[in-house]
Design a protein around this motif. Sequence first.
Motif, PDB file in Angstrom:
ATOM      1  N   UNK A 235      60.879  36.631  80.079  1.00  0.00           N
ATOM      2  CA  UNK A 235      60.027  35.578  80.627  1.00  0.00           C
ATOM      3  C   UNK A 235      58.561  35.944  80.482  1.00  0.00           C
ATOM      4  N   UNK A 236      58.241  37.231  80.644  1.00  0.00           N
ATOM      5  CA  UNK A 236      56.857  37.675  80.510  1.00  0.00           C
ATOM      6  C   UNK A 236      56.355  37.473  79.081  1.00  0.00           C
ATOM      7  N   UNK A 237      57.220  37.717  78.102  1.00  0.00           N
ATOM      8  CA  UNK A 237      56.828  37.527  76.705  1.00  0.00           C
ATOM      9  C   UNK A 237      56.630  36.049  76.393  1.00  0.00           C
ATOM     10  N   UNK A 238      57.493  35.196  76.920  1.00  0.00           N
ATOM     11  CA  UNK A 238      57.336  33.756  76.719  1.00  0.00           C
ATOM     12  C   UNK A 238      56.040  33.277  77.369  1.00  0.00           C
ATOM     13  N   UNK A 239      55.788  33.753  78.573  1.00  0.00           N
ATOM     14  CA  UNK A 239      54.571  33.363  79.281  1.00  0.00           C
ATOM     15  C   UNK A 239      53.330  33.769  78.495  1.00  0.00           C
ATOM     16  N   UNK A 240      53.346  34.964  77.915  1.00  0.00           N
ATOM     17  CA  UNK A 240      52.184  35.422  77.157  1.00  0.00           C
ATOM     18  C   UNK A 240      51.966  34.573  75.913  1.00  0.00           C
ATOM     19  N   UNK A 241      53.059  34.188  75.255  1.00  0.00           N
ATOM     20  CA  UNK A 241      52.941  33.301  74.101  1.00  0.00           C
ATOM     21  C   UNK A 241      52.228  32.007  74.468  1.00  0.00           C
ATOM     22  N   UNK A 242      52.620  31.422  75.588  1.00  0.00           N
ATOM     23  CA  UNK A 242      51.999  30.163  75.992  1.00  0.00           C
ATOM     24  C   UNK A 242      50.564  30.362  76.468  1.00  0.00           C
ATOM     25  N   UNK A 243      50.266  31.501  77.091  1.00  0.00           N
ATOM     26  CA  UNK A 243      48.897  31.762  77.525  1.00  0.00           C
ATOM     27  C   UNK A 243      47.942  31.778  76.339  1.00  0.00           C
TER      28      UNK A 243
ATOM     29  N   UNK B 166      29.192  23.483  68.103  1.00  0.00           N
ATOM     30  CA  UNK B 166      29.412  22.203  67.426  1.00  0.00           C
ATOM     31  C   UNK B 166      30.860  22.050  66.981  1.00  0.00           C
ATOM     32  N   UNK B 167      31.489  23.182  66.682  1.00  0.00           N
ATOM     33  CA  UNK B 167      32.862  23.189  66.180  1.00  0.00           C
ATOM     34  C   UNK B 167      33.627  24.338  66.823  1.00  0.00           C
ATOM     35  N   UNK B 168      34.843  24.060  67.233  1.00  0.00           N
ATOM     36  CA  UNK B 168      35.764  25.064  67.742  1.00  0.00           C
ATOM     37  C   UNK B 168      36.963  25.138  66.807  1.00  0.00           C
ATOM     38  N   UNK B 169      37.305  26.341  66.361  1.00  0.00           N
ATOM     39  CA  UNK B 169      38.524  26.538  65.574  1.00  0.00           C
ATOM     40  C   UNK B 169      39.451  27.435  66.374  1.00  0.00           C
ATOM     41  N   UNK B 170      40.517  26.854  66.900  1.00  0.00           N
ATOM     42  CA  UNK B 170      41.519  27.606  67.655  1.00  0.00           C
ATOM     43  C   UNK B 170      42.480  28.249  66.668  1.00  0.00           C
ATOM     44  N   UNK B 171      42.156  29.481  66.283  1.00  0.00           N
ATOM     45  CA  UNK B 171      42.945  30.190  65.288  1.00  0.00           C
ATOM     46  C   UNK B 171      43.771  31.324  65.894  1.00  0.00           C
ATOM     47  N   UNK B 172      43.339  31.867  67.036  1.00  0.00           N
ATOM     48  CA  UNK B 172      44.041  32.998  67.648  1.00  0.00           C
ATOM     49  C   UNK B 172      45.468  32.597  68.015  1.00  0.00           C
ATOM     50  N   UNK B 173      46.395  33.529  67.821  1.00  0.00           N
ATOM     51  CA  UNK B 173      47.789  33.242  68.168  1.00  0.00           C
ATOM     52  C   UNK B 173      48.548  34.534  68.410  1.00  0.00           C
TER      53      UNK B 173
ATOM     54  N   UNK C 105      48.603  30.874  73.023  1.00  0.00           N
ATOM     55  CA  UNK C 105      48.757  29.831  72.010  1.00  0.00           C
ATOM     56  C   UNK C 105      48.545  28.414  72.522  1.00  0.00           C
ATOM     57  N   UNK C 106      48.621  28.230  73.852  1.00  0.00           N
ATOM     58  CA  UNK C 106      48.489  26.878  74.413  1.00  0.00           C
ATOM     59  C   UNK C 106      47.426  26.814  75.507  1.00  0.00           C
ATOM     60  N   UNK C 107      47.565  27.669  76.529  1.00  0.00           N
ATOM     61  CA  UNK C 107      46.652  27.563  77.672  1.00  0.00           C
ATOM     62  C   UNK C 107      45.204  27.834  77.269  1.00  0.00           C
ATOM     63  N   UNK C 108      44.964  28.938  76.560  1.00  0.00           N
ATOM     64  CA  UNK C 108      43.592  29.272  76.159  1.00  0.00           C
ATOM     65  C   UNK C 108      42.993  28.215  75.235  1.00  0.00           C
TER      66      UNK C 108
ATOM     67  N   UNK D 136      55.321  26.885  71.143  1.00  0.00           N
ATOM     68  CA  UNK D 136      53.896  26.852  71.496  1.00  0.00           C
ATOM     69  C   UNK D 136      53.100  26.043  70.484  1.00  0.00           C
ATOM     70  N   UNK D 137      53.472  26.127  69.221  1.00  0.00           N
ATOM     71  CA  UNK D 137      52.755  25.355  68.205  1.00  0.00           C
ATOM     72  C   UNK D 137      53.062  23.861  68.332  1.00  0.00           C
ATOM     73  N   UNK D 138      54.286  23.526  68.737  1.00  0.00           N
ATOM     74  CA  UNK D 138      54.594  22.116  69.024  1.00  0.00           C
ATOM     75  C   UNK D 138      53.717  21.603  70.165  1.00  0.00           C
ATOM     76  N   UNK D 139      53.559  22.437  71.190  1.00  0.00           N
ATOM     77  CA  UNK D 139      52.710  22.053  72.317  1.00  0.00           C
ATOM     78  C   UNK D 139      51.264  21.885  71.875  1.00  0.00           C
TER      79      UNK D 139
END
Length: 228
Positions: free
Chosen positions: A87-95, A68-75, A97-100, A137-140
Motif C-alpha cells: 500500500x505504501x508503494x501504491x501511495x507513493x506512485x500516486x503522490x 508560463x509553461x509547466x511540463x509535468x515530466x517527473x514520475x 505521478x498524480x497528486x504533485x 496513475x497515468x490514466x488518472x
Amino acid sequence: MAEKNRVLVTGGTGLIGSALINCFAAAGWEVIAQGRQKKAIPNCTYIEKDLSEAESGTSLLNQIGKVDLLINNAADQSVAPAENISSAEIENLFKVNVFAPAELMIAAKKSGAKLVINISSIESKSPRPGHEFYGATKSALESLTRSLAFSLAPMRINAIRLGLVGDETLAKRWPEGVQSWNEAVPAKRFASPEEVANFALLLTDSRYEFATGAIFDFDGGKSTSPGW
C-alpha cells in the motif's frame, strides 16, 4: 530586452527531462528544473524537491513564482508484481505521478501560466505486468488533463502519451523488450528523448492554441498495434 518565457520541467535529471531542458533552453526559454537529487545541471536553474512529500507541488511553484509553461515530466516508475506491491508503494506512485502534478497545475494557473504539458504513457491504457499501478496513475493524469483543461481555463492543458523512449544503450540493456517493441509498432523503432522534447516544444507554438484537453499519441503507431 523582453523577458524570456519561463518553463518548469519536473523530473529534470532523467533522459527525457534532460532533453526537455536542453531543447527549451536552446529555443530561448528560461528553464527551471526540479529533481530529487543534489545535482548541477547546465542550461537551467535547478531546484531539489521531493514530489512525494505532502503539498510539494504547491510549495515548489510558490518557490519559483510565475511560470508560463509547466511540463509535468517527473514520475515514479516503480515495477512490482501486482500481488506483492505494498500500500505504501501504491501511495507513493500516486503522490508523485498524480497528486504533485495536480498541485502544480492548480498553482501554475494561479501564477499566470498559459500552458501545461503532462507526460503520460501508453501504459495508461495497456500496462505491462508489474506496471499495473503505474499505468493507473497515468490514466488518472490523463483524466486530470481533460477535466482541469475545463476547470482551469483559459490555461490550456494537454498531454503526450509516450511509447518506448530510450538512448543508444537501451537495445543493449533490454534487447528482448526492444525487439518486441520494434516488431509491434509501425515505426519499427523507439523514440529518442530529443524527439519527445521537440514535440513538446512544437505544442507551445501559437499555431496550436486551439488544442486543450487533448492527449497526443507519440508512440510510433503503438495505438494501432494489438500488443507487444
